[in-house]
Design an enzyme around this catalytic site. Structure first.
Site, short mmCIF file in Angstrom:
data_model
loop_
_atom_site.label_atom_id
_atom_site.label_comp_id
_atom_site.label_asym_id
_atom_site.label_seq_id
_atom_site.Cartn_x
_atom_site.Cartn_y
_atom_site.Cartn_z
N GLY A 42 -25.06 0.38 -28.36
CA GLY A 42 -25.95 1.19 -29.17
C GLY A 42 -27.00 1.92 -28.33
N CYS B 137 -5.39 1.33 6.33
CA CYS B 137 -6.19 0.13 6.57
C CYS B 137 -5.85 -0.51 7.91
CB CYS B 137 -6.03 -0.86 5.43
SG CYS B 137 -4.37 -1.50 5.24
N HIS C 252 0.84 -1.19 0.00
CA HIS C 252 0.00 0.00 0.00
C HIS C 252 0.89 1.26 0.00
CE1 HIS C 252 -3.82 -2.12 1.71
NE2 HIS C 252 -3.46 -2.56 0.52
N TRP D 29 -16.93 5.01 -37.97
CA TRP D 29 -15.99 6.15 -37.98
C TRP D 29 -16.65 7.50 -38.19
CZ3 TRP D 29 -13.67 2.87 -35.67
CH2 TRP D 29 -13.11 1.71 -36.19
N GLU E 40 1.30 3.71 2.05
CA GLU E 40 2.02 4.04 3.28
C GLU E 40 3.32 3.24 3.39
OE1 GLU E 40 -1.12 3.26 2.84
OE2 GLU E 40 -2.42 3.95 4.44
N THR F 63 -23.79 -5.13 -30.91
CA THR F 63 -22.64 -4.26 -31.22
C THR F 63 -21.41 -5.10 -31.57
OG1 THR F 63 -23.46 -2.49 -29.82
CG2 THR F 63 -21.10 -2.49 -30.25
N SER G 270 -22.50 3.43 -40.28
CA SER G 270 -22.20 4.24 -39.10
C SER G 270 -20.71 4.38 -38.81
CB SER G 270 -22.85 3.61 -37.87
OG SER G 270 -22.18 2.41 -37.57
N ALA H 15 -29.91 5.98 -42.03
CA ALA H 15 -31.10 5.13 -41.96
C ALA H 15 -30.77 3.71 -42.43
CB ALA H 15 -32.20 5.74 -42.81
C1 AOF Z 1 -4.37 1.74 2.61
N1 AOF Z 1 -3.44 2.17 1.75
O1 AOF Z 1 -2.59 2.31 -0.30
C2 AOF Z 1 -4.63 1.18 -0.06
C3 AOF Z 1 -5.65 0.80 0.87
O2 AOF Z 1 -6.03 -6.62 -0.48
P1 AOF Z 1 -5.22 -5.55 0.16
O3 AOF Z 1 -4.41 -5.99 1.33
O4 AOF Z 1 -4.41 -4.76 -0.84
O5 AOF Z 1 -6.28 -4.52 0.80
C4 AOF Z 1 -7.12 -3.81 -0.05
C5 AOF Z 1 -7.97 -2.86 0.79
O6 AOF Z 1 -7.14 -1.95 1.50
C6 AOF Z 1 -8.88 -2.00 -0.08
O7 AOF Z 1 -10.12 -2.60 -0.27
C7 AOF Z 1 -8.99 -0.72 0.73
O8 AOF Z 1 -9.94 -0.86 1.77
C8 AOF Z 1 -7.61 -0.61 1.37
N2 AOF Z 1 -6.73 0.11 0.44
N3 AOF Z 1 -5.49 1.12 2.16
O9 AOF Z 1 -4.20 1.90 3.83
C9 AOF Z 1 -3.51 1.92 0.44
N4 AOF Z 1 -4.71 0.87 -1.38
ZN ZN Z 2 -3.07 -0.34 3.88
#
Ligand code: AOF
Ligand code: ZN
Length: 368
Positions: free
Chosen positions: A298, A80, A55, A175, A57, A201, A173, A169
């Site tokens: 469409g 999270c 993530h 492009w 952080e 489509t 169509s 008609a």
């Molecule tokens: C954060 N920082 O950069 C993101 C978060 O499957 P995982 O472990 O990657 O968890 C995904 C969940 O974590 C996602 O559904 C969302 O709630 C959170 N995303 N959280 O602290 C992050 N991408």
């Molecule tokens: Zn996280």
């Protein structure tokens, strides 16, 4: 409401910009950016690149190293609190001994939903929420809508002449719009989790409905490697089992989900014996973790989605051409009987793409 300083605004803006680095890659995860500062100097930064990978952080803390002690972390989404594919970021921030965390918004994921903030506060870290919240929420309309409503964010693309016609008609169509508009479409497809269309489509255009690297704008080709970009899942409504295995759809890269009696997505029919669109979209969001659907089809599907209030945003391309009322229009019948029922749009962006005009608009009087 907390008082934020101009440095706070500057740092959160940077975190939001960083988060955008993931727009083509993070789905089904949200785009998140993080900046870590000490004495108002940036000591770490990062963003979430791809689901399953660290993530935002984690990247920022790695860069900050020892300097995270006593630092301030700016995160565009609440850190999270759960063990997903990666360990909880709130725990990482606590271990790194940051003094303060400022997040732009709470995480709507029910597995988090305030627990990350609580974990940080319980550990004695000062937490503030709400800095540049609207800008941060705008990073993830699909993720947020899926988490809150169980439906994906739906963008409907349409292309027409300036007088709103899409085909002669006799059906001719192809492009109407310029090659630049078609390249622009490639970029929208690349951002979405799924492309929704109909067998009509797909058969008429023998469309592959995927992302073609060679047709993406150069700015994307330079920034991302071909293998990192994901192909959206092609979702095709095929109530009458008209798709045949020879179609390009079946011989081009990208997953497919056919919505039909025996398809990968079982169709449910509504009272009019049409495929139930809301149920289909709910299935995409809830069973297939699709945040964001891009619709290319469409007038019939477009009108049904609009009538059922399932569209969040329209992307309209208008070519500098006139086709006359003996052609076919952008939409089918909407069954409106009073001007008060007319669909009101809010224009979010207007620009010229090649020779064409592109309008991005949201639906103003949507009831949900
Ligand atoms: C954060 N920082 O950069 C993101 C978060 O499957 P995982 O472990 O990657 O968890 C995904 C969940 O974590 C996602 O559904 C969302 O709630 C959170 N995303 N959280 O602290 C992050 N991408
Ligand atoms: Zn996280």
């Amino acid at each position: 409401m907390a008082q934020f300083s101009s440095i706070d605004f500057q740092m959160m803006s940077r975190a939001i910009d960083l988060a955008k680095g993931g727009v083509y890659t993070t789905a089904p995860n949200p785009n998140v950016g993080c900046v870590i500062t000490r004495n108002e100097e940036v000591v770490g930064e990062g963003f979430h690149y791809r689901a399953g990978e660290p993530h935002a952080e984690v990247h920022a803390l790695r860069m900050a190293g020892e300097q995270s002690v006593g630092a301030t972390a700016y995160v565009t989404l609440e850190p999270c609190s759960h063990y997903g594919r990666t360990p909880p970021c709130a725990e990482g921030l606590i271990k790194a001994k940051v003094a303060k965390v400022i997040c732009a918004s709470q995480d709507p994921n029910p597995q988090v939903a305030g627990r990350g903030i609580k974990m940080l506060r319980d550990a004695g870290i000062e937490v503030e929420v709400g800095l540049l919240e609207q800008e941060a929420l705008a990073l993830n309309p699909g993720f947020i809508k899926r988490m809150k409503t169980g439906l994906p964010y739906v963008q409907l693309k349409m292309a027409a002449s300036l007088d709103g016609q899409t085909a002669l008609a006799n059906g001719q169509s192809q492009w109407i719009t310029s090659p630049q508009a078609r390249q622009d479409v490639q970029q929208w497809r690349a951002r979405s989790g799924a492309i929704l269309s109909t067998s009509k489509t797909v058969i008429e255009d023998n469309a592959s409905l995927n992302v073609r690297w060679s047709e993406l704008p150069e700015s994307i080709q330079q920034r991302y490697s071909q293998t990192d970009l994901r192909q959206p899942t092609r979702v095709i409504l095929d109530r009458q089992n008209k798709l045949t295995p020879d179609l390009k759809l079946f011989h081009s890269p990208g997953e497919r989900l056919v919505v039909s009696e025996h398809g990968e997505v079982a169709m449910s029919l509504n009272e009019q014996q049409q495929i139930d669109l809301e149920a289909t979209l709910a299935c995409l969001a809830q069973q297939h973790n699709i945040n964001h659907v891009w619709v290319e089809a469409g007038a019939t599907l477009a009108s049904s989605l609009i009538r059922e209030q399932l569209v969040d945003e329209l992307i309209l391309y208008f070519a500098p051409k006139l086709m006359g009322s003996d052609s076919r229009g952008l939409l089918g019948a909407l069954g409106l009987e009073s001007m008060t029922d007319v669909i009101d749009l809010n224009i979010k962006d207007v620009r010229q793409v090649g020779k064409d005009i592109r309008i991005v608009a949201s639906i103003a009087n949507k009831e949900r």
